[in-house]
Design a protein around this motif. Structure first.
Motif, PDB file in Angstrom:
ATOM      1  N   ARG A 155       8.496  18.872   2.718  1.00 46.00           N
ATOM      2  CA  ARG A 155       7.539  17.777   2.580  1.00 46.00           C
ATOM      3  C   ARG A 155       8.084  16.662   1.703  1.00 46.00           C
ATOM      4  N   THR A 156       9.133  16.949   0.941  1.00 44.06           N
ATOM      5  CA  THR A 156       9.668  15.938   0.029  1.00 44.06           C
ATOM      6  C   THR A 156      10.789  15.123   0.664  1.00 44.06           C
ATOM      7  N   SER A 157      11.115  15.412   1.919  1.00 40.73           N
ATOM      8  CA  SER A 157      12.215  14.691   2.572  1.00 40.73           C
ATOM      9  C   SER A 157      11.679  13.527   3.394  1.00 40.73           C
ATOM     10  N   PRO A 158      12.238  12.343   3.225  1.00 39.90           N
ATOM     11  CA  PRO A 158      11.783  11.205   4.027  1.00 39.90           C
ATOM     12  C   PRO A 158      12.166  11.328   5.502  1.00 39.90           C
ATOM     13  N   SER A 171       0.825  -1.216   0.000  1.00 41.46           N
ATOM     14  CA  SER A 171       0.000   0.000   0.000  1.00 41.46           C
ATOM     15  C   SER A 171       0.854   1.258   0.000  1.00 41.46           C
ATOM     16  N   ASN A 172       2.006   1.238   0.657  1.00 36.93           N
ATOM     17  CA  ASN A 172       2.868   2.420   0.691  1.00 36.93           C
ATOM     18  C   ASN A 172       3.576   2.635  -0.648  1.00 36.93           C
ATOM     19  N   ASP A 173       3.690   1.588  -1.455  1.00 38.71           N
ATOM     20  CA  ASP A 173       4.264   1.742  -2.795  1.00 38.71           C
ATOM     21  C   ASP A 173       3.449   2.711  -3.639  1.00 38.71           C
ATOM     22  N   HIS A 174       2.143   2.806  -3.376  1.00 41.26           N
ATOM     23  CA  HIS A 174       1.283   3.725  -4.128  1.00 41.26           C
ATOM     24  C   HIS A 174       1.572   5.174  -3.759  1.00 41.26           C
ATOM     25  N   ARG A 175       2.079   5.382  -2.557  1.00 45.90           N
ATOM     26  CA  ARG A 175       2.190   6.732  -2.003  1.00 45.90           C
ATOM     27  C   ARG A 175       3.576   7.334  -2.164  1.00 45.90           C
ATOM     28  N   LEU A 176       4.632   6.551  -1.944  1.00 46.39           N
ATOM     29  CA  LEU A 176       5.985   7.099  -1.972  1.00 46.39           C
ATOM     30  C   LEU A 176       6.292   7.720  -3.326  1.00 46.39           C
ATOM     31  N   GLY A 177       6.725   8.957  -3.286  1.00 46.50           N
ATOM     32  CA  GLY A 177       7.037   9.670  -4.506  1.00 46.50           C
ATOM     33  C   GLY A 177       5.887  10.478  -5.060  1.00 46.50           C
ATOM     34  N   ALA A 178       4.715  10.371  -4.456  1.00 45.59           N
ATOM     35  CA  ALA A 178       3.579  11.173  -4.926  1.00 45.59           C
ATOM     36  C   ALA A 178       3.657  12.579  -4.324  1.00 45.59           C
ATOM     37  N   ASN A 179       2.679  13.419  -4.637  1.00 43.71           N
ATOM     38  CA  ASN A 179       2.800  14.836  -4.301  1.00 43.71           C
ATOM     39  C   ASN A 179       2.846  15.138  -2.808  1.00 43.71           C
ATOM     40  N   GLU A 180       2.326  14.254  -1.996  1.00 42.72           N
ATOM     41  CA  GLU A 180       2.289  14.543  -0.561  1.00 42.72           C
ATOM     42  C   GLU A 180       3.261  13.684   0.236  1.00 42.72           C
ATOM     43  N   ALA A 181       4.029  12.832  -0.443  1.00 38.55           N
ATOM     44  CA  ALA A 181       4.878  11.875   0.261  1.00 38.55           C
ATOM     45  C   ALA A 181       6.305  11.975  -0.244  1.00 38.55           C
ATOM     46  N   TYR A 224      11.039  15.609  -5.286  1.00 40.76           N
ATOM     47  CA  TYR A 224      10.183  15.086  -6.341  1.00 40.76           C
ATOM     48  C   TYR A 224      10.805  15.228  -7.729  1.00 40.76           C
ATOM     49  N   SER A 225      11.836  16.038  -7.841  1.00 43.73           N
ATOM     50  CA  SER A 225      12.348  16.392  -9.157  1.00 43.73           C
ATOM     51  C   SER A 225      13.170  15.271  -9.784  1.00 43.73           C
ATOM     52  N   GLN A 226      13.178  15.260 -11.101  1.00 54.31           N
ATOM     53  CA  GLN A 226      14.014  14.320 -11.840  1.00 54.31           C
ATOM     54  C   GLN A 226      15.487  14.632 -11.604  1.00 54.31           C
TER      55      GLN A 226
END
Length: 724
Positions: free
Chosen positions: A461-464, A397-407, A540-542
């Motif tokens: 917000r983009t930092s783990p 389930s977390n695979d869907h979220r990591l790297g998205a706009n809020e995670a 989030y950036s390339q």
């Protein structure tokens, strides 16, 4: 005949919130009323036994049989005085949820009966536990598993309309002693960290004899009306919407975030907060989150073992109370495509028994040196074990979220803020002078360590893993996760790192360096060695993906491959030196996590096929048939209906793609299910079976946009997200 969706919408629109009454106008009057806390222990126990129990809680000292009997008697007396009739050992097996088996205090005695609860029943039980995940540690026919009391987490009473139950937090282990839960490894990691941290603290303050890890968990969640929930088989069985076109209005106006809480939701919040507060869960904050129908609650910081117990209990409470309000709580990390998902931000720090936060900057050079020792060692620990920390937050389930706009992304990095980043750079490039005698002048040209201001950093917000003033925030943990997994790893790697730090410092001191010089020398070395993990920009950036690759940082985006980090030689050394996992235990957990991954995808694939075949395709065909009848009827009277004919063709195209991909996915599942190796099967489900999901969903969602709204069978996003 009305459709299930129509009925569900009508029920949802006519909801009336139940009346909620707080036990008192003051929270302090009822906070912890259902907890066997220190005040109640003092009331129900003799002074001698009370002090022994407190020593067990604080120092981990063993409790003998006589004292256990007295504690059990007192606990039973308190619980029965509150109306409890049963007790249970409450534990956290590797299912990801909590577990309990209730036993009555009642026992027949001669011609009558008595209420009995012995110390042996308090300390240990043997549940019939053969069906819990064990990763091959036990055979299915071997039912023995033992729960053992954790005195550091207080017993509590769980209430329901039917009765009350005394719940005793416990660990869960196999007959041969292997941990089969989340709590046992966490307790070992905390013990290892305590010893290592105290040893380092002795450089600065001899009065420190204990260090506790502290944790504050921010819990995000969605709410949906239960009628709409029940009309969505995908939500019911998988926790997320496998189909659904995004609503025209989503979160783009940013009007939900911190907005006025809807009345029905507010009533629910008050209700579950009251229940949580009675259980000693120190909830402090509630607010609307970014996505529509998304919310957050957060407690005050607690000792980490208790904080995690409370979070597990809170998730259970939220779901139970939601049903009273005809809601369902969605704790899935990404229940709706196209809008923000939910996380569980873990705010971690280290607190001494003298009350000092070791991650809080000080006002003097000496205090800042102590801060820097723990601060830099945290960075070094994460740098050394970034892949393992990534593995600890991995799930389907977390695979869907990591790297998205809020995670945060799957790349583990650390955000410090510009001021602290500059401080570390300055230390790295300064020359330590061993000739300077003044305590406040440890580098040539720098009179003292710069004063570091509390909360000097903005949030990224983009930092783990971000430093936020006096704590680190692990943002990558998923909303449905048990925080024990990442917190076990974080505390374990910190314990290992502090042991290495002390060894290097002692070696320099033995060679003749002054203590502060030795400390700074090693700190400077670690700053340089861990520099690649520090990143202040947009995760989030390339550009960051490219830069991270150049730095040698991993970017493991899926769970099966991320979990490999548990089995590396480096991880094996960590688990061995800290005593947290045996080789058998970690291999078993790896197997369990992989099984959990592919089984959840297997369920999603089955649900997707069933919903498509029995609901979406029939609805589309029925609508198509009505259009065909319309085309034929108009043609009979000499009118050519190009619009209807064009729609018929589009429906046919999407139907054909949906059906052909459902059939192909079924065949791929059959092949994948024959794979015996668990890792290979998990990867195959991820890289082969799951690849059909997006295609099927895309064309099903196109049908949702075409088919007559009145015959579409599933509640739509606009109804799920915006119904008040």
């Amino acid at each position: 005949m009305k459709s299930l969706r129509t009925i569900a919408l009508k029920e949802a629109q006519n909801r009336i919130s139940p009346e909620v009454k707080s036990p008192s106008a003051k929270i302090s009057d009822f906070f912890g009323s259902n907890v066997f806390d220190k005040r109640k222990m003092r009331d129900f126990l003799s002074k001698d036994v009370y002090e022994k129990l407190i020593s067990s809680i604080n120092q981990g000292e063993l409790i003998n049989t006589d004292d256990a009997n007295q504690i059990a008697t007192a606990m039973k007396a308190w619980a029965m005085s509150a109306g409890a009739t049963h007790y249970t050992h409450w534990f956290q097996p590797l299912t990801g949820t909590t577990a309990e088996k209730h036993d009555s205090f009642f026992e027949p005695s001669g011609d009558g009966a008595i209420e009995k609860f012995a110390g042996s029943a308090l300390v240990q039980q043997e549940p019939d536990a053969s069906s819990f995940p064990n990763g091959g540690i036990r055979n299915t026919f071997e039912a023995r598993g033992y729960t053992a009391w954790d005195p550091s987490s207080p017993a509590f009473i769980m209430e329901s309309k039917a009765g009350k139950t005394l719940c005793i937090p416990t660990v869960f282990v196999s007959y041969t002693g292997e941990a089969l839960d989340y709590k046992a490894p966490l307790l070992k990691a905390l013990a290892a960290l305590d010893k290592a941290a105290v040893d380092v603290c002795q450089y600065f303050d001899k009065s420190i004899t204990k260090v506790n890890a502290s944790l504050g968990i921010e819990q995000e969640y969605f709410l949906v009306d239960e009628s709409l929930f029940n009309a969505r088989p995908d939500l019911l069985l998988t926790g997320r919407t496998l189909f659904g076109h995004m609503s025209a209005k989503g979160q783009q106006l940013e009007d939900h975030y911190f907005g006025s809480i809807p009345e029905r939701v507010f009533t629910y919040m008050v209700d579950f907060e009251n229940e949580a507060l009675k259980l000693g869960i120190p909830l402090k904050t509630r607010h609307n989150e970014v996505a529509p129908s998304q919310f957050e609650c957060a407690p005050i910081y607690e000792e980490i073992n208790l904080a995690i117990d409370h979070n597990q209990l809170l998730m259970d409470l939220m779901e139970k109370v939601a049903r009273r309000h005809h809601f369902r709580v969605l704790l899935h990390e990404k229940p709706y495509a196209g809008i923000n998902g939910s996380g569980k931000h873990n705010n971690w720090s280290l607190i001494t028994d003298t009350g000092k936060n070791l991650l809080a900057p000080g006002k003097t050079p000496k205090n800042n040196l102590m801060f820097l020792a723990f601060f830099v060692n945290t960075i070094k620990a994460v740098s050394e074990h970034a892949d393992l920390l990534r593995a600890s937050i991995a799930s389907v389930s977390n695979d869907h979220r990591l790297g998205a706009n809020e995670a945060p992304p799957a790349i583990i990095s650390i955000f410090l803020g510009s001021q602290l980043n500059d401080v570390l750079d300055e230390i790295e490039h300064s020359r330590i002078s061993k000739k300077i005698k003044e305590d406040n002048a440890l580098w040539l040209g720098i009179p003292k360590i710069p004063q570091i201001l509390l909360d000097n950093t903005d949030r990224n917000r983009t930092s783990p893993f971000a430093f936020t003033g006096n704590k680190f925030e692990l943002r990558a943990v998923g909303s449905s996760a048990n925080s024990s997994a990442p917190m076990t790893i974080l505390n374990a790697i910190m314990a290992e790192q502090l042991v290495k730090f002390k060894a290097e410092v002692d070696k320099l001191i033995k060679k003749g360096d002054k203590k502060d010089i030795a400390l700074l020398t090693v700190i400077k070395k670690y700053i340089k060695e861990s520099k690649s993990i520090r990143f202040e920009g947009n995760g989030y950036s390339q550009e960051w993906e490219d830069e991270a690759a150049a730095r040698g940082l991993s970017n493991i985006k899926t769970t099966p491959k991320a979990l490999d980090a548990y089995l590396t030689e480096k991880s094996a050394d960590l688990f061995n030196t800290t005593g947290i996992y045996s080789k058998r235990e970690i291999h078993a957990r790896h197997e369990i996590m992989l099984e959990n991954f592919y089984k959840k995808l297997q369920i999603e694939a089955r649900v997707m096929g069933e919903v498509a075949n029995t609901a979406i395709i029939p609805a589309a065909i029925a609508y198509q048939n009505s259009l065909i009848a319309n085309v034929k009827g108009l043609k009979e009277i000499g009118i050519e209906n190009k619009v209807s004919l064009d729609i018929v063709k589009k429906v046919s195209e999407h139907l054909e793609i949906v059906k052909s991909n459902i059939d192909a996915m079924l065949e791929e599942r059959k092949v994948t299910n024959k794979i015996e190796d668990t890792r290979e099967k998990a990867i195959a489900y991820d890289e082969k079976v799951k690849t059909y999901f997006e295609v099927i969903r895309y064309h099903a969602d196109k049908l949702e946009q075409i088919v007559d709204d009145s015959v579409w069978p599933l509640p739509k996003f606009r109804e799920l997200l915006f119904l008040k």
